[in-house]
Design a protein around this motif. Structure first.
Motif, PDB file in Angstrom:
ATOM      1  N   SER A  18     -27.231   9.497 -25.741  1.00 38.99           N
ATOM      2  CA  SER A  18     -26.000   8.785 -25.391  1.00 38.99           C
ATOM      3  C   SER A  18     -26.350   7.517 -24.637  1.00 38.99           C
ATOM      4  CB  SER A  18     -25.085   9.659 -24.525  1.00 38.99           C
ATOM      5  OG  SER A  18     -24.707  10.826 -25.223  1.00 38.99           O
ATOM      6  N   HIS A  19     -25.497   6.517 -24.779  1.00 39.77           N
ATOM      7  CA  HIS A  19     -25.703   5.236 -24.106  1.00 39.77           C
ATOM      8  C   HIS A  19     -24.887   5.173 -22.818  1.00 39.77           C
ATOM      9  CE1 HIS A  19     -26.357   3.557 -28.438  1.00 39.77           C
ATOM     10  NE2 HIS A  19     -27.410   4.210 -28.003  1.00 39.77           N
ATOM     11  N   ALA A  20     -25.183   4.186 -22.005  1.00 39.54           N
ATOM     12  CA  ALA A  20     -24.365   3.923 -20.823  1.00 39.54           C
ATOM     13  C   ALA A  20     -22.915   3.733 -21.260  1.00 39.54           C
ATOM     14  CB  ALA A  20     -24.874   2.687 -20.095  1.00 39.54           C
ATOM     15  N   THR A  21     -22.000   4.406 -20.572  1.00 40.24           N
ATOM     16  CA  THR A  21     -20.600   4.443 -20.989  1.00 40.24           C
ATOM     17  C   THR A  21     -19.689   3.955 -19.872  1.00 40.24           C
ATOM     18  OG1 THR A  21     -21.104   6.345 -22.401  1.00 40.24           O
ATOM     19  CG2 THR A  21     -18.785   5.945 -21.892  1.00 40.24           C
ATOM     20  N   PRO A  22     -18.738   3.073 -20.183  1.00 34.93           N
ATOM     21  CA  PRO A  22     -17.829   2.572 -19.145  1.00 34.93           C
ATOM     22  C   PRO A  22     -16.945   3.673 -18.568  1.00 34.93           C
ATOM     23  CG  PRO A  22     -17.745   1.187 -21.112  1.00 34.93           C
ATOM     24  CD  PRO A  22     -18.501   2.420 -21.477  1.00 34.93           C
ATOM     25  N   VAL A  23     -16.764   3.635 -17.250  1.00 37.89           N
ATOM     26  CA  VAL A  23     -15.850   4.530 -16.542  1.00 37.89           C
ATOM     27  C   VAL A  23     -14.804   3.665 -15.854  1.00 37.89           C
ATOM     28  CG1 VAL A  23     -15.601   6.186 -14.655  1.00 37.89           C
ATOM     29  CG2 VAL A  23     -17.584   6.303 -16.164  1.00 37.89           C
ATOM     30  N   GLU A  24     -13.553   4.052 -15.975  1.00 41.12           N
ATOM     31  CA  GLU A  24     -12.463   3.286 -15.367  1.00 41.12           C
ATOM     32  C   GLU A  24     -11.804   4.095 -14.262  1.00 41.12           C
ATOM     33  OE1 GLU A  24      -8.064   1.478 -16.560  1.00 41.12           O
ATOM     34  OE2 GLU A  24      -9.568   1.811 -18.130  1.00 41.12           O
ATOM     35  N   LEU A  25     -11.716   3.502 -13.064  1.00 43.14           N
ATOM     36  CA  LEU A  25     -11.051   4.142 -11.926  1.00 43.14           C
ATOM     37  C   LEU A  25      -9.801   3.340 -11.588  1.00 43.14           C
ATOM     38  CD1 LEU A  25     -14.093   4.861  -9.568  1.00 43.14           C
ATOM     39  CD2 LEU A  25     -13.189   6.296 -11.411  1.00 43.14           C
ATOM     40  N   SER A  26      -8.649   3.977 -11.613  1.00 43.84           N
ATOM     41  CA  SER A  26      -7.400   3.309 -11.256  1.00 43.84           C
ATOM     42  C   SER A  26      -7.296   3.216  -9.735  1.00 43.84           C
ATOM     43  CB  SER A  26      -6.208   4.074 -11.826  1.00 43.84           C
ATOM     44  OG  SER A  26      -5.000   3.483 -11.423  1.00 43.84           O
ATOM     45  N   VAL A  27      -7.177   1.997  -9.224  1.00 42.08           N
ATOM     46  CA  VAL A  27      -7.123   1.791  -7.773  1.00 42.08           C
ATOM     47  C   VAL A  27      -5.827   1.131  -7.333  1.00 42.08           C
ATOM     48  CG1 VAL A  27      -9.634   1.652  -7.550  1.00 42.08           C
ATOM     49  CG2 VAL A  27      -8.316  -0.437  -7.974  1.00 42.08           C
ATOM     50  N   PHE A  28      -4.941   0.833  -8.274  1.00 43.64           N
ATOM     51  CA  PHE A  28      -3.708   0.132  -7.936  1.00 43.64           C
ATOM     52  C   PHE A  28      -2.797   1.020  -7.092  1.00 43.64           C
ATOM     53  CE2 PHE A  28       0.711  -1.065  -9.026  1.00 43.64           C
ATOM     54  CZ  PHE A  28       0.705  -2.364  -8.525  1.00 43.64           C
ATOM     55  N   ASP A  29      -2.265   0.456  -6.013  1.00 44.84           N
ATOM     56  CA  ASP A  29      -1.336   1.167  -5.142  1.00 44.84           C
ATOM     57  C   ASP A  29      -0.257   0.180  -4.735  1.00 44.84           C
ATOM     58  OD1 ASP A  29       0.049   2.456  -3.118  1.00 44.84           O
ATOM     59  OD2 ASP A  29      -1.715   3.476  -2.329  1.00 44.84           O
ATOM     60  N   GLU A  30       0.905   0.290  -5.372  1.00 42.63           N
ATOM     61  CA  GLU A  30       1.977  -0.684  -5.133  1.00 42.63           C
ATOM     62  C   GLU A  30       2.482  -0.615  -3.699  1.00 42.63           C
ATOM     63  OE1 GLU A  30       6.112  -2.143  -7.299  1.00 42.63           O
ATOM     64  OE2 GLU A  30       5.227  -0.196  -7.804  1.00 42.63           O
ATOM     65  N   SER A  31       2.529   0.604  -3.118  1.00 44.58           N
ATOM     66  CA  SER A  31       3.049   0.749  -1.760  1.00 44.58           C
ATOM     67  C   SER A  31       2.169   0.050  -0.735  1.00 44.58           C
ATOM     68  CB  SER A  31       3.201   2.228  -1.409  1.00 44.58           C
ATOM     69  OG  SER A  31       1.927   2.860  -1.370  1.00 44.58           O
ATOM     70  N   ARG A  32       0.890  -0.074  -1.059  1.00 44.55           N
ATOM     71  CA  ARG A  32      -0.037  -0.732  -0.134  1.00 44.55           C
ATOM     72  C   ARG A  32      -0.392  -2.148  -0.585  1.00 44.55           C
ATOM     73  NH1 ARG A  32      -3.143   3.101   3.026  1.00 44.55           N
ATOM     74  NH2 ARG A  32      -2.468   5.242   2.579  1.00 44.55           N
ATOM     75  N   ASN A  33       0.229  -2.569  -1.700  1.00 45.42           N
ATOM     76  CA  ASN A  33      -0.093  -3.880  -2.271  1.00 45.42           C
ATOM     77  C   ASN A  33      -1.594  -4.012  -2.493  1.00 45.42           C
ATOM     78  OD1 ASN A  33       0.507  -6.428  -3.295  1.00 45.42           O
ATOM     79  ND2 ASN A  33       0.235  -7.423  -1.306  1.00 45.42           N
ATOM     80  N   ARG A  34      -2.173  -2.950  -3.089  1.00 50.93           N
ATOM     81  CA  ARG A  34      -3.626  -2.879  -3.244  1.00 50.93           C
ATOM     82  C   ARG A  34      -3.997  -2.974  -4.718  1.00 50.93           C
ATOM     83  NH1 ARG A  34      -5.836   2.517  -1.184  1.00 50.93           N
ATOM     84  NH2 ARG A  34      -5.960   1.500   0.864  1.00 50.93           N
ATOM     85  N   SER A  35      -5.073  -3.715  -5.020  1.00 49.73           N
ATOM     86  CA  SER A  35      -5.581  -3.846  -6.383  1.00 49.73           C
ATOM     87  C   SER A  35      -7.096  -3.799  -6.351  1.00 49.73           C
ATOM     88  CB  SER A  35      -5.100  -5.153  -7.012  1.00 49.73           C
ATOM     89  OG  SER A  35      -5.764  -6.261  -6.417  1.00 49.73           O
ATOM     90  N   SER A  36      -7.705  -4.044  -7.506  1.00 49.59           N
ATOM     91  CA  SER A  36      -9.167  -4.024  -7.580  1.00 49.59           C
ATOM     92  C   SER A  36      -9.809  -5.129  -6.744  1.00 49.59           C
ATOM     93  CB  SER A  36      -9.608  -4.150  -9.045  1.00 49.59           C
ATOM     94  OG  SER A  36      -9.137  -5.362  -9.596  1.00 49.59           O
ATOM     95  N   GLN A  37      -9.044  -6.157  -6.433  1.00 50.21           N
ATOM     96  CA  GLN A  37      -9.581  -7.237  -5.609  1.00 50.21           C
ATOM     97  C   GLN A  37      -9.894  -6.767  -4.180  1.00 50.21           C
ATOM     98  OE1 GLN A  37     -10.201 -10.236  -7.021  1.00 50.21           O
ATOM     99  NE2 GLN A  37      -9.425  -9.365  -8.936  1.00 50.21           N
ATOM    100  N   ASP A  38      -9.313  -5.614  -3.798  1.00 50.41           N
ATOM    101  CA  ASP A  38      -9.507  -5.100  -2.432  1.00 50.41           C
ATOM    102  C   ASP A  38     -10.653  -4.105  -2.331  1.00 50.41           C
ATOM    103  OD1 ASP A  38      -7.172  -6.464  -1.288  1.00 50.41           O
ATOM    104  OD2 ASP A  38      -6.031  -5.134  -2.607  1.00 50.41           O
ATOM    105  N   VAL A  39     -11.376  -3.862  -3.442  1.00 53.09           N
ATOM    106  CA  VAL A  39     -12.501  -2.929  -3.425  1.00 53.09           C
ATOM    107  C   VAL A  39     -13.740  -3.634  -2.882  1.00 53.09           C
ATOM    108  CG1 VAL A  39     -14.028  -1.497  -4.822  1.00 53.09           C
ATOM    109  CG2 VAL A  39     -11.585  -1.603  -5.351  1.00 53.09           C
TER     110      VAL A  39
END
Length: 480
Positions: free
Chosen positions: A308-329
């Motif tokens: 098997s090859h390296a495989t993309p993993v997606e983590l959902s980090v969006f939180d509307e109540s905290r106004n948080r997105s991937s830019q805050d990681v």
């Protein structure tokens, strides 16, 4: 398993010999009505020199005359060296064994190149149409059976309408057009129902012979299968090769088994997934397809790989109540479930419009990814990467760690008492209910994993209608 595919040497060697003969051997045949200025002249004289086509006793070729379906069968049979010595009667009611074209028609029918009209007739004396000729050439010369929905297929012709659910003359016209074998009668018109002339037929035949791309064909037995059902030409490099599954008798071999065509495009490595049957069991096989240039020719080699090859993993980090997105990681760490270190700072990127972060998993197993945000908060995710027999990517599952949750069944329902049905549920989760409400609170205890079932004393029934039909929805409880 490594399997050397050498068929391409034979094909290219024959083609090169024919081209050389055309270049250096002056034709002794001359027709008074085929001047060298005509676009089909070279093809006419080449094929005449090889005794594949002939002229008339008066020294003419009559290039503007039509060609019949029987004549086309005889010419193509000669050109592809099809054996006519021991043929099976195809059963066409209008082609008897005394017909001058019987052996050619029978041989081509036996090899799946022609099939007749569908009403029991072949029509040996009918003029052949441009669309019919296209289909015969694709099958007779075993051209790649490109799908109209992929492989950069272009259709400039308004009178060529392919069907995505059924192969037709349209598909084969576009295959010939893709390789530069044919053009239209006008920039936007092919005229598939127009009768083909002798001059046009000679040109199409020679062009098909000259422009057929290098290609190899693989049958089930060559990859230790009894039948091939499905393929997926996943790509490490998408421009290395094309993999095409050909159904039934479309190959010149005449066998009913499905086969795979591999069309090399450039040096490199691609991947191929094959699903088939062996001993009545479904078998999946994964291959690297290596394309290397040897003596100026592109040669494919198959290497079976259970990897098997390296495989993309997606983590959902969006939180509307905290106004948080991937830019805050700020960073992401990765450990195995048994606390072995994998990475203290994974390389990640924004994905899904900044709702998620993505990174690659390079090994199988169960992992804990911890996402650190710039505000100091941490969120953990459980990740499982399992080998996938139908892909070179891992099968990825992601679960966001959630220590507590609220389940609100709404105040309008009378559910009565609730019962926790699962034994030792408190080792998995603590479930409480706010007095006088249908609001449940669940908190993970962390001692073990599993599913906890909660039943209601009174079932909830609700009717739902969509404009045409109505449905009854029943809730007996819920699970955590």
């Amino acid at each position: 398993m490594k399997k050397r595919l050498t068929t391409i040497f034979t094909v290219l060697f024959i083609t090169c010999n024919l081209v050389l003969a055309s270049t250096f051997a002056a034709s002794t045949k001359q027709f008074s009505d085929v001047p060298s200025s005509k676009y089909y002249a070279g093809a006419v004289y080449e094929l005449a020199e090889r005794n594949i086509i002939g002229g008339y006793p008066d020294g003419t070729f009559k290039p503007g005359n039509t060609i019949t379906r029987g004549q086309a069968a005889a010419i193509i049979t000669k050109m592809i060296n099809l054996d006519t010595s021991n043929v099976k009667n195809p059963g066409f009611e209008d082609v008897t064994t005394s017909n001058g074209y019987y052996k050619s028609i029978a041989a081509m029918a036996e090899h799946g190149i022609i099939s007749g009209y569908g009403d029991g007739r072949y029509g040996p004396n009918d003029p052949i149409k441009r669309g019919q000729m296209a289909s015969i050439l694709v099958k007779a010369f075993d051209l790649p059976r490109y799908n109209i929905s992929g492989h950069d297929m272009v259709n400039p012709f308004k009178d060529v309408i392919p069907y995505y659910y059924l192969r037709s003359h349209a598909d084969n016209i576009l295959i010939l057009y893709k390789f530069g074998i044919v053009g239209g009668t006008a920039p936007d018109k092919f005229s598939p129902n127009a009768f083909i002339t002798r001059g046009q037929a000679a040109k199409m035949l020679k062009a098909t012979e000259d422009l057929k791309p290098p290609m190899v064909t693989i049958g089930p037995a060559e990859i230790d299968l009894e039948e091939i059902e499905w393929i997926e030409d996943e790509k490490i490099d998408s421009s290395v090769f094309h993999g095409i599954l050909v159904k039934g008798q479309e190959l010149i071999s005449g066998k009913t088994e499905d086969k795979i065509q591999i069309v090399p495009l450039k040096e490199g490595t691609g991947t191929l997934i094959v699903r088939g049957l062996k001993a009545n069991k479904t078998v999946n096989k994964k291959y690297y397809v290596h394309i290397k240039k040897e003596n100026g020719e592109l040669i494919p080699t198959l290497e079976e790989k259970d990897t098997s090859h390296a495989t993309p993993v997606e983590l959902s980090v969006f939180d509307e109540s905290r106004n948080r997105s991937s830019q805050d990681v700020e960073k992401i760490t990765l450990y195995t479930m048994d606390d072995k270190h994998v990475s203290s700072s994974l390389t990640f990127e924004d994905c899904q419009y900044s709702y998620s972060v993505c990174f690659d998993i390079k090994q199988q197993g169960q992992f804990i990814a911890t996402v650190y945000f710039k505000d100091g908060e941490e969120v953990r995710y459980g990740i499982e990467a399992k080998p996938n027999q139908t892909s070179f990517n891992y099968d990825i599952k992601v679960v966001k760690e959630q220590l507590s949750d609220l389940i609100d069944m709404g105040g309008k329902y009378s559910i009565g008492k609730h019962t926790i049905r699962t034994k030792n549920a408190d080792q998995m989760v603590t479930v409480t209910r706010d007095p006088g409400t249908n609001l449940f609170r669940a908190t993970a205890s962390g001692q073990k994993e599993g599913i906890v079932d909660i039943d209601f004393e009174h079932k909830i029934t609700e009717k739902s209608c969509d404009g045409t039909d109505c449905y009854k929805i029943v809730w007996l409880g819920f699970y955590i």
